[in-house]
Design a protein around this motif. Sequence first.
Motif, PDB file in Angstrom:
ATOM      1  N   SER A   7       2.892   5.545  -4.228  1.00  0.00           N
ATOM      2  CA  SER A   7       4.114   5.374  -3.473  1.00  0.00           C
ATOM      3  C   SER A   7       4.308   6.530  -2.503  1.00  0.00           C
ATOM      4  CB  SER A   7       5.314   5.307  -4.421  1.00  0.00           C
ATOM      5  OG  SER A   7       6.509   5.228  -3.680  1.00  0.00           O
ATOM      6  N   ARG A   8       4.610   6.187  -1.249  1.00  0.00           N
ATOM      7  CA  ARG A   8       4.798   7.204  -0.209  1.00  0.00           C
ATOM      8  C   ARG A   8       6.195   7.085   0.397  1.00  0.00           C
ATOM      9  NH1 ARG A   8       2.048  11.455   0.803  1.00  0.00           N
ATOM     10  NH2 ARG A   8       1.864  11.117   3.049  1.00  0.00           N
ATOM     11  N   GLU A   9       7.144   6.631  -0.384  1.00  0.00           N
ATOM     12  CA  GLU A   9       8.497   6.438   0.136  1.00  0.00           C
ATOM     13  C   GLU A   9       9.208   7.772   0.335  1.00  0.00           C
ATOM     14  OE1 GLU A   9      12.707   4.550  -1.374  1.00  0.00           O
ATOM     15  OE2 GLU A   9      10.857   3.455  -1.807  1.00  0.00           O
ATOM     16  N   VAL A  10       9.810   7.929   1.491  1.00  0.00           N
ATOM     17  CA  VAL A  10      10.625   9.099   1.801  1.00  0.00           C
ATOM     18  C   VAL A  10      12.028   8.596   2.103  1.00  0.00           C
ATOM     19  CG1 VAL A  10      11.018  11.028   3.385  1.00  0.00           C
ATOM     20  CG2 VAL A  10       8.674  10.417   2.701  1.00  0.00           C
ATOM     21  N   SER A  11      12.990   8.989   1.289  1.00  0.00           N
ATOM     22  CA  SER A  11      14.362   8.536   1.456  1.00  0.00           C
ATOM     23  C   SER A  11      15.184   9.559   2.231  1.00  0.00           C
ATOM     24  CB  SER A  11      15.013   8.291   0.084  1.00  0.00           C
ATOM     25  OG  SER A  11      14.380   7.226  -0.585  1.00  0.00           O
ATOM     26  N   LEU A  43       0.816  -1.210   0.000  1.00  0.00           N
ATOM     27  CA  LEU A  43       0.000   0.000   0.000  1.00  0.00           C
ATOM     28  C   LEU A  43       0.854   1.266   0.000  1.00  0.00           C
ATOM     29  CD1 LEU A  43      -2.849  -0.935   2.511  1.00  0.00           C
ATOM     30  CD2 LEU A  43      -3.017  -0.723   0.028  1.00  0.00           C
ATOM     31  N   PHE A  44       2.067   1.171   0.543  1.00  0.00           N
ATOM     32  CA  PHE A  44       2.932   2.344   0.649  1.00  0.00           C
ATOM     33  C   PHE A  44       3.872   2.495  -0.542  1.00  0.00           C
ATOM     34  CE2 PHE A  44       1.397   2.154   4.880  1.00  0.00           C
ATOM     35  CZ  PHE A  44       1.604   3.394   5.460  1.00  0.00           C
ATOM     36  N   LEU A  45       4.280   1.384  -1.126  1.00  0.00           N
ATOM     37  CA  LEU A  45       5.282   1.429  -2.187  1.00  0.00           C
ATOM     38  C   LEU A  45       4.662   1.068  -3.523  1.00  0.00           C
ATOM     39  CD1 LEU A  45       8.277  -0.323  -0.396  1.00  0.00           C
ATOM     40  CD2 LEU A  45       7.799   2.117  -0.572  1.00  0.00           C
ATOM     41  N   ASP A  46       4.924   1.894  -4.513  1.00  0.00           N
ATOM     42  CA  ASP A  46       4.375   1.684  -5.842  1.00  0.00           C
ATOM     43  C   ASP A  46       5.362   0.901  -6.705  1.00  0.00           C
ATOM     44  OD1 ASP A  46       2.557   1.874  -7.889  1.00  0.00           O
ATOM     45  OD2 ASP A  46       3.265   3.815  -8.581  1.00  0.00           O
ATOM     46  N   PHE A 106       9.177  14.056  11.427  1.00  0.00           N
ATOM     47  CA  PHE A 106       8.363  13.997  12.643  1.00  0.00           C
ATOM     48  C   PHE A 106       6.936  14.472  12.395  1.00  0.00           C
ATOM     49  CE2 PHE A 106      12.583  14.894  14.975  1.00  0.00           C
ATOM     50  CZ  PHE A 106      12.926  13.555  14.906  1.00  0.00           C
ATOM     51  N   ASP A 107       6.727  15.238  11.340  1.00  0.00           N
ATOM     52  CA  ASP A 107       5.393  15.762  11.016  1.00  0.00           C
ATOM     53  C   ASP A 107       4.698  14.945   9.938  1.00  0.00           C
ATOM     54  OD1 ASP A 107       5.665  17.968  12.799  1.00  0.00           O
ATOM     55  OD2 ASP A 107       6.888  19.011  11.306  1.00  0.00           O
ATOM     56  N   MET A 108       5.330  13.881   9.491  1.00  0.00           N
ATOM     57  CA  MET A 108       4.764  13.071   8.419  1.00  0.00           C
ATOM     58  C   MET A 108       3.918  11.935   8.964  1.00  0.00           C
ATOM     59  SD  MET A 108       8.014  12.730   5.812  1.00  0.00           S
ATOM     60  CE  MET A 108       8.803  14.176   5.106  1.00  0.00           C
ATOM     61  N   ASP A 109       3.041  11.438   8.123  1.00  0.00           N
ATOM     62  CA  ASP A 109       2.278  10.235   8.427  1.00  0.00           C
ATOM     63  C   ASP A 109       2.002   9.512   7.119  1.00  0.00           C
ATOM     64  OD1 ASP A 109       1.065   8.329   9.956  1.00  0.00           O
ATOM     65  OD2 ASP A 109      -0.274   9.723  10.988  1.00  0.00           O
ATOM     66  N   ASP A 110       1.661   8.233   7.214  1.00  0.00           N
ATOM     67  CA  ASP A 110       1.427   7.403   6.037  1.00  0.00           C
ATOM     68  C   ASP A 110       2.595   7.491   5.065  1.00  0.00           C
ATOM     69  OD1 ASP A 110      -1.009   6.473   6.961  1.00  0.00           O
ATOM     70  OD2 ASP A 110      -2.131   8.106   6.046  1.00  0.00           O
ATOM     71  N   VAL A 111       3.794   7.231   5.565  1.00  0.00           N
ATOM     72  CA  VAL A 111       4.981   7.233   4.728  1.00  0.00           C
ATOM     73  C   VAL A 111       5.819   5.993   5.018  1.00  0.00           C
ATOM     74  CG1 VAL A 111       5.146   9.738   4.442  1.00  0.00           C
ATOM     75  CG2 VAL A 111       6.236   8.646   6.416  1.00  0.00           C
TER      76      VAL A 111
END
Length: 298
Positions: free
Chosen positions: A91-95, A70-73, A105-110
């Motif tokens: 895709s919600r990937e944060v590198s 669900l998070f990665l495309d 710290f302010d992110m969600d669903d990543v």
Amino acid sequence: MILIHVMGGLGNQLYQYALSEKLKSLGKEVKLDFYAYKEAEGDEKEWRELELEWLEGLEYKVCTKDERTLFLDNSMKLKDRIRRKLSGRKSREVSETRAYMPEIFDMDDVYLYGFWGCDRYYTDILSLLQDKIRFPKTKNQKNVEIMRNMEREQSVSIHIRRKDYLTVADGNRYMGICTDAYYQSAMKYIAETVDKPVFYIFSDDIDYVKAHFQKSNMHIVDWNAGKDCMYDMELMSHCAHNICANSTFSIWGARLNKNLNKVMIRPLHHDNYETMQPAEIQENWKGWILIDADGKIY
């Protein structure tokens, strides 16, 4: 929910676990992704063990394959494409792209992908990490005896990591950082700061350290091998002070050290790809003594 990709050896795995604790302290729902150890094949598969499972006291949730999808495309399977379409997620990937990224710290669903090794992330939860990260009781009486000695002395761990840094695929990343000048300056600083220091040497190149560290106040720890290598980190944490290599393994040995008056020394730069200015590193590693390859102290 936040998913954290776990990779690397024990030191890096502990960073990724520590980030999960940091995010949980901020009220986030966090799960670790062990894909690289449990499911991956070929080049994606980690060649190291999932050493987090060897430790005691760690509390974490593990993500499922469906949650990862669900998070990665990165899956073109029809059922995965349909699931993403129905959920409205891409895709919600944060590198990791910088040494310190407080915006996470302010992110969600990543899905967080990186090592997250900056000391600044964890200073406010250090006591929690020291309590939770525990080693199983050693069966080697040498370890028991040496820990007792370390706690009675002005003991100082010195970590010298060589062999694997010269054989990994990108070996040039690590070569030439922890120079003789670095170690000489670190030991000189200790000698001027600490009364009657006793040095304990840890290394993957025992022949090298036996040839270079022969003084009467130096002891070489050379008996923990294989899975028992984790006890070297525990022994480092029982020293009063720590001189680290450009290695997350000894950084954690120093971080788990509960001595309130400890001296912690690390190389100014951990690898050849690190381009931060000294002032920035000092801000991210408060309380640490930083020494560059020429022996200059910051």
